[in-house]
Design a protein around this motif. Sequence first.
Motif, PDB file in Angstrom:
ATOM      1  N   LEU A  85      13.059  39.703 -19.439  1.00 36.16           N
ATOM      2  CA  LEU A  85      12.253  39.720 -18.400  1.00 36.16           C
ATOM      3  C   LEU A  85      12.899  38.467 -17.043  1.00 36.16           C
ATOM      4  N   ASN A  86      13.616  38.064 -17.511  1.00 35.68           N
ATOM      5  CA  ASN A  86      14.039  36.396 -16.836  1.00 35.68           C
ATOM      6  C   ASN A  86      14.957  37.450 -15.535  1.00 35.68           C
ATOM      7  N   VAL A  87      15.022  36.748 -13.782  1.00 35.11           N
ATOM      8  CA  VAL A  87      15.424  37.112 -13.115  1.00 35.11           C
ATOM      9  C   VAL A  87      16.239  36.799 -12.856  1.00 35.11           C
ATOM     10  N   ILE A  88      17.328  36.829 -12.278  1.00 39.20           N
ATOM     11  CA  ILE A  88      18.869  36.087 -11.350  1.00 39.20           C
ATOM     12  C   ILE A  88      18.943  36.497  -9.748  1.00 39.20           C
ATOM     13  N   ILE A  89      18.013  36.083  -8.918  1.00 42.02           N
ATOM     14  CA  ILE A  89      18.452  36.785  -7.435  1.00 42.02           C
ATOM     15  C   ILE A  89      19.683  36.059  -6.576  1.00 42.02           C
ATOM     16  N   LYS A  90      20.771  36.380  -5.577  1.00 36.93           N
ATOM     17  CA  LYS A  90      21.782  35.973  -5.484  1.00 36.93           C
ATOM     18  C   LYS A  90      21.557  36.032  -3.833  1.00 36.93           C
ATOM     19  N   LYS A  91      21.674  35.296  -2.832  1.00 34.35           N
ATOM     20  CA  LYS A  91      22.634  35.063  -1.922  1.00 34.35           C
ATOM     21  C   LYS A  91      23.022  34.661  -1.058  1.00 34.35           C
ATOM     22  N   PRO A  92      24.174  34.868  -0.219  1.00 34.97           N
ATOM     23  CA  PRO A  92      25.214  34.534   0.055  1.00 34.97           C
ATOM     24  C   PRO A  92      24.984  33.754   0.781  1.00 34.97           C
ATOM     25  N   ALA A  93      25.837  32.896   1.642  1.00 31.44           N
ATOM     26  CA  ALA A  93      26.060  31.942   2.191  1.00 31.44           C
ATOM     27  C   ALA A  93      25.501  31.734   3.519  1.00 31.44           C
ATOM     28  N   SER A  94      24.971  31.332   4.270  1.00 31.42           N
ATOM     29  CA  SER A  94      24.724  31.499   6.142  1.00 31.42           C
ATOM     30  C   SER A  94      26.190  31.684   6.165  1.00 31.42           C
ATOM     31  N   VAL A  95      26.770  32.510   7.198  1.00 28.17           N
ATOM     32  CA  VAL A  95      28.138  32.434   7.740  1.00 28.17           C
ATOM     33  C   VAL A  95      28.105  31.264   8.374  1.00 28.17           C
TER      34      VAL A  95
ATOM     35  N   LEU B 222      19.400  22.106   1.458  1.00 28.95           N
ATOM     36  CA  LEU B 222      20.261  22.965   1.479  1.00 28.95           C
ATOM     37  C   LEU B 222      21.251  22.862   2.855  1.00 28.95           C
ATOM     38  N   LYS B 223      20.522  23.133   4.182  1.00 25.48           N
ATOM     39  CA  LYS B 223      21.474  22.421   4.529  1.00 25.48           C
ATOM     40  C   LYS B 223      22.515  21.276   4.766  1.00 25.48           C
ATOM     41  N   ASP B 224      22.243  20.493   4.301  1.00 27.64           N
ATOM     42  CA  ASP B 224      22.850  19.307   3.868  1.00 27.64           C
ATOM     43  C   ASP B 224      24.642  19.694   3.778  1.00 27.64           C
TER      44      ASP B 224
ATOM     45  N   ALA C 156      10.469  32.419  -0.337  1.00 30.33           N
ATOM     46  CA  ALA C 156      10.375  32.267   0.934  1.00 30.33           C
ATOM     47  C   ALA C 156      11.842  31.612   1.705  1.00 30.33           C
ATOM     48  N   ILE C 157      12.671  31.128   1.420  1.00 31.50           N
ATOM     49  CA  ILE C 157      14.128  30.801   1.112  1.00 31.50           C
ATOM     50  C   ILE C 157      14.484  32.328   1.862  1.00 31.50           C
ATOM     51  N   LEU C 158      15.070  32.684  -0.027  1.00 33.27           N
ATOM     52  CA  LEU C 158      15.375  33.770   0.273  1.00 33.27           C
ATOM     53  C   LEU C 158      14.888  35.214   1.021  1.00 33.27           C
ATOM     54  N   ALA C 159      14.458  35.188   2.131  1.00 35.99           N
ATOM     55  CA  ALA C 159      13.778  36.232   2.702  1.00 35.99           C
ATOM     56  C   ALA C 159      14.112  35.761   4.070  1.00 35.99           C
ATOM     57  N   ASP C 160      14.439  34.531   4.850  1.00 37.95           N
ATOM     58  CA  ASP C 160      14.633  33.769   6.156  1.00 37.95           C
ATOM     59  C   ASP C 160      15.726  33.898   5.938  1.00 37.95           C
ATOM     60  N   ASP C 161      15.972  34.765   6.949  1.00 37.57           N
ATOM     61  CA  ASP C 161      17.720  34.825   7.624  1.00 37.57           C
ATOM     62  C   ASP C 161      17.822  34.755   8.695  1.00 37.57           C
ATOM     63  N   ALA C 162      16.878  33.190   8.881  1.00 36.28           N
ATOM     64  CA  ALA C 162      17.349  31.899   9.576  1.00 36.28           C
ATOM     65  C   ALA C 162      17.627  31.080   9.259  1.00 36.28           C
TER      66      ALA C 162
END
Length: 478
Positions: A46-56, A470-472, A118-124
């Motif tokens: 039941l471990n979960v890994i979620i991936k999100k691509p880098a900002s453009v 993360l921005k850095d 919160a980070i994964l949900a914010d595309d800005a």
Amino acid sequence: MEHVVFKYFEEISAIPRGSKNCQAISDYLVNFAKNHGLSYIQDDSLNVIIKKPASVGYEKSPTVILQGHMDMVCEKTEDSSHNFLTDGLELMTEDDYLYANKTTLGGDDGIAIAYALAILADDALLHPSLEVIITTDEEIGLLGATALNTSALEGTYMINIDSEEEDVLLVSCAGGLRSDCRLPITYEKAEGKKLTISVKGLQGGHSGGEIDKNRINATLLLARLLSELKKFSFQVSSMKGGLMDNAIPREAVAQIVICENEAYKIINEIKFLSEKYKNECRTNEPDLSIIVNQGENKTYSVMTKESYEKVLFFLSTTPNGIQTMSSNIPGLVESSLNLGIFVTNDSIAQMSYSVRSSLSSYKTYISDKLELLTKHLGGEYCTTGDYPGWEYKKDSKLRTMYATVYENIVGKEIKIEAIHAGLECGILAEKLGDIDIIAIGPNMEDIHTTEERLSISSTIRVYDVILATLKDFCNMTK
């Protein structure tokens, strides 16, 4: 609490998520990934890994892993009717603190989930490629991390969010294991009056983070009391203390059977001993109380003399607490163990320990001592959940980056420390190879107890530091 982090913390707090009860929270994370169009993996543990691509535009920046665990320690007050298998937590606030009504809060480690969502949900946000790892059953031996298949992960930097002090940056942790000692016991019948002796009001706490605070182990204090009643004739019907191997027991109970005409003398002696113990620990355990309740005069099932003497000998001689201090890091506990669970049933007295050490060799030595004691008394011994420590990395770009960002945002230097507690960093570092890891978190107090508190303002500050870090990363290349 309008901040987005607390929105997600409230959502996950509505889901029961004690150790070994992670199906619902794991499925929630999967549904979150689906709803946000993110790729995910849910494994058999039941471990979960979620991936999100880098900002453009920042696809060439190094991938960063955000990591925490989904299970929580389930403790409640004696008068609480909360059912951790079915009930969500009742969140409450007071000044700058968030807590749960009469239960543990689960800030350890629900805050990691809330930050990640919160980070994964914010595309800005500006960020590199992200891989979020949320594991199961951390609190009972880092079981999810141990079972995790990391072959799909690409991250070379990892921010573990399972610490409880905002101004401390963790860079190393102890390894550990769980030891279970089982002694065979037999029973006979005895007639007399039953007395229930309860040790209450102790602080308890995390067996790693609070092991150096001189907190009393309720089970061992109860054993001492019974030992000091040796001038009286009694037999023991049952004993128990503690709920989790990695939590210092706050309460313990014994039921004894006595001759009815001895009740007055024994109760007075217990009152005398209670006052003696209170005087001994009036500073470190000011709320200690020992309560005696009288039962009926009838026939009860009690331990035989031989069984009771073996159990009492074990509890009176077992190692417990700090064993060695670090020679390299001043003030750091190097090795310890905690008798967290003790219970008797129809045929077995079981003692469960959390063993910790920064040195794997000394961890083995402590375990060997417990095995020797157990087998000498005719018992059985086993270990589970053995996990490695996390070694200090001399050259860490992530450590330097986070420390610099923290100072710029908060206005003071962060402290670099090691911890005498089990984090999943050691297991994941071993699996992932050459990876740069830090462990951070907002201010929390009294984790693993019903007094657990999470600072609201600190939670927001740490979130801002994570975002800036993360921005850095967007200015770096692989």
